[in-house]
Design a protein around this motif. Structure first.
Motif, PDB file in Angstrom:
ATOM      1  N   SER A   1       0.437  -1.580   0.249  1.00  0.00           N
ATOM      2  CA  SER A   1       0.077  -0.229  -0.135  1.00  0.00           C
ATOM      3  C   SER A   1       0.801   1.474   0.259  1.00  0.00           C
ATOM      4  O   SER A   1       1.728   1.321   0.478  1.00  0.00           O
TER       5      SER A   1
ATOM      6  N   THR B   1       0.394   3.902   1.306  1.00  0.00           N
ATOM      7  CA  THR B   1       0.267   4.118   2.769  1.00  0.00           C
ATOM      8  C   THR B   1       1.048   3.809   3.422  1.00  0.00           C
ATOM      9  O   THR B   1       0.970   4.417   4.709  1.00  0.00           O
TER      10      THR B   1
ATOM     11  N   ASP C   1       5.030   3.447   4.967  1.00  0.00           N
ATOM     12  CA  ASP C   1       6.672   3.468   5.059  1.00  0.00           C
ATOM     13  C   ASP C   1       6.612   2.670   5.537  1.00  0.00           C
ATOM     14  O   ASP C   1       7.329   1.742   6.470  1.00  0.00           O
TER      15      ASP C   1
ATOM     16  N   SER D   1      -0.834  -0.156  13.454  1.00  0.00           N
ATOM     17  CA  SER D   1       0.026   1.185  12.751  1.00  0.00           C
ATOM     18  C   SER D   1       1.482   0.337  12.558  1.00  0.00           C
ATOM     19  O   SER D   1       2.577   1.437  11.523  1.00  0.00           O
TER      20      SER D   1
ATOM     21  N   GLY E   1      -1.391  -0.646   7.286  1.00  0.00           N
ATOM     22  CA  GLY E   1      -1.665   0.797   6.028  1.00  0.00           C
ATOM     23  C   GLY E   1      -3.007   0.257   5.164  1.00  0.00           C
ATOM     24  O   GLY E   1      -3.307   0.362   4.690  1.00  0.00           O
TER      25      GLY E   1
ATOM     26  N   GLY F   1      -6.617   2.710   4.373  1.00  0.00           N
ATOM     27  CA  GLY F   1      -6.139   4.466   3.404  1.00  0.00           C
ATOM     28  C   GLY F   1      -5.953   4.375   5.169  1.00  0.00           C
ATOM     29  O   GLY F   1      -5.023   5.666   4.918  1.00  0.00           O
ATOM     30  N   MET F   2      -5.585   3.623   5.677  1.00  0.00           N
ATOM     31  CA  MET F   2      -4.767   4.208   7.133  1.00  0.00           C
ATOM     32  C   MET F   2      -2.918   4.841   7.119  1.00  0.00           C
ATOM     33  O   MET F   2      -2.822   3.559   5.963  1.00  0.00           O
ATOM     34  N   ALA F   3      -2.402   5.328   7.700  1.00  0.00           N
ATOM     35  CA  ALA F   3      -0.191   4.985   7.312  1.00  0.00           C
ATOM     36  C   ALA F   3      -0.666   3.955   8.869  1.00  0.00           C
ATOM     37  O   ALA F   3      -0.984   3.645   9.417  1.00  0.00           O
TER      38      ALA F   3
ATOM     39  N   TYR G   1       0.391  10.412  15.729  1.00  0.00           N
ATOM     40  CA  TYR G   1      -0.359   9.351  15.110  1.00  0.00           C
ATOM     41  C   TYR G   1      -0.845   8.593  15.862  1.00  0.00           C
ATOM     42  O   TYR G   1      -2.015   7.961  14.680  1.00  0.00           O
TER      43      TYR G   1
END
Length: 451
Positions: free
Chosen positions: A214, A216, A218, A312, A334, A337-339, A412
């Protein structure tokens, strides 16, 4: 394209709207019409691509609620996957005017009670793990010879866990005229004989993914050279304030080692691995779902089949032998659509595996831990690049050296918590609506009975 174009029964369209689905996924667009036409299919698609509703919607569309017999059978290699499919199926069934009996049979549950119920009535849709399903079939309790469709979900995982021979025995007891659906993230060579044995000219569909992981997420890469991995994991968990972190290790012994270390350092940690007794495993999973734990250490079994909202952070203690598992691990964060942050720890002897992962289209952000924070690090390939363009690379390196250190984004945790609370509220409303529907159906049935 909308779900209306599939010409599904109205109650299914209503169920989809309640879930908030607006547009079919790629695998749903391609395979729902094919499955509805009655053809057997082999779908190769990644985790999280919408496979579950790809087969559930056409199955429910054809179910005859008036027919008191098994009409569809679904196998899946893990209990967690079975429970997920069962919950999705129950949500669809709750919208039907006429009751549709959906059951879930997995190991570690009360077999005697299941046998007793089966002697009174057979379910219409059966979901379960191969071992328990075969036990009930062999014992003459579950009658599957009437089933019109058979789903083998996560076929490659079924093969990896040694369950394919059990699924083979189940398939041999099903009618010859059968619609078979096999879904898998990969199609290993060892799976081919099984497919040829039971499927004649199936529709084969491979659904490419636009992004392997994804956008989204990192995706960080940290070298552990000359450092203690346990200390690194502890530091990452305590400095980044994860909402919910999953730590994946390659072996059960390593999972136990990490769990012990983190507990000794004062962290409340859940452990999920194959040696856990079924009841204990179910209890731990329930507590994790209820967010009683902030940290979970697990083997790869958990990376496919456990869909926990609000993950997360994912930390890879090392690179998995099967690189497909890397995608499944990282894919736990992720979502929706969440980070999310995925952190992979690696040693110098794993360089080739990192290169192989990068060849799959996955990009890493090199990081390091300095003075209690995560900062940008050097690209591990900088020496190779330097030989190709010394002047250009010197400038790039200089820019990287002077780059400001990046801290973990503030706020966050609050953002994740807000998203989770919103999701939990949606689920509670969903449950209340389903209870209301069930109660109205019961009253209507009682009223009809006395008229």
């Amino acid at each position: 394209m909308s779900f209306n174009e599939f010409n599904l029964q109205p109650f299914l369209v209503e169920a989809i709207e309640e879930l908030g689905f607006t547009e079919p996924t790629a695998v749903q667009k391609r395979l729902i019409p094919v499955i509805k036409s009655g053809k057997s299919v082999v779908g190769k698609s990644q985790t999280g691509s919408g496979k579950t509703h790809t087969f559930l919607l056409p199955i429910f569309d054809k179910i005859d609620p008036e027919l008191d017999e098994v009409q569809s059978l679904i196998t899946t290699p893990s209990r967690e996957l079975a429970y997920q499919i069962y919950e999705a199926a129950k949500q669809l069934a709750s919208h039907s005017e006429k009751p549709i009996r959906v059951v879930n049979y997995v190991g570690g549950t009360d077999k005697a009670r299941q046998q007793s119920k089966l002697h009174h009535e057979q379910p219409q849709i059966v979901i379960g793990t191969p071992g328990r399903l075969l036990d009930l079939v062999k014992g003459g309790d579950l009658d599957i010879h009437t089933s019109r469709s058979f789903v083998v979900d996560e076929a490659d995982m079924t093969l990896d866990m040694g369950f394919l021979s059990v699924v083979d025995q189940i398939a041999s007891r099903l009618p010859n005229k059968l619609q078979m659906m096999v879904f898998s993230a990969t199609i290993p060579q060892k799976l081919q004989p099984f497919l040829k044995k039971y499927m004649s000219n199936p529709v084969m569909e491979e659904i490419p993914v636009t992004s392997v992981i994804s956008p989204t997420i990192d995706n960080w890469l940290i070298s552990t050279k000359g450092q203690n991995k346990n200390d690194i994991i502890y530091n990452l968990l305590t400095m980044g304030e994860p909402y919910l972190a999953l730590i994946f290790a390659n072996t059960k012994s390593r999972v136990k080692e990490i769990t012990k270390f983190l507990k000794q350092n004062g962290l409340k940690v859940a452990m999920i691995e194959g040696d856990l007794p079924p009841r204990e495993r179910k209890r731990v999973m329930r507590e994790v779902q209820n967010l009683d734990y902030q940290f979970v250490v697990a083997t790869d079994l958990a990376s496919r089949g456990i869909d926990i909202d609000g993950v997360s952070h994912v930390i890879n203690d090392g690179i998995p032998e099967d690189l497909d598992f890397f995608i499944h691990r990282v894919g736990r964060t992720g979502r929706k659509g969440m980070a999310g942050i995925a952190i992979t720890l690696y040693t110098p002897d794993e360089e080739s595996k990192i290169t192989e992962i990068e060849s799959m289209g996955i990009k890493f952000q090199p990081k390091a831990i300095q003075n209690g924070e995560v900062v940008d690090s050097y690209d591990r390939n900088r020496r190779k690049q330097r030989s190709h363009g010394h002047e250009e690379l010197d400038g790039a390196l200089k820019a990287k050296i002077n780059k400001t250190k990046k801290k973990v984004k503030p706020g966050y945790k609050k953002k994740i918590k807000k998203e989770i609370n919103k999701d939990l509220l949606f689920k509670r409303r969903l449950e209340q609506r389903q209870k209301g529907r069930t109660e109205r159906k019961r009253k209507k049935q009682d009223s009809n009975r006395y008229q």
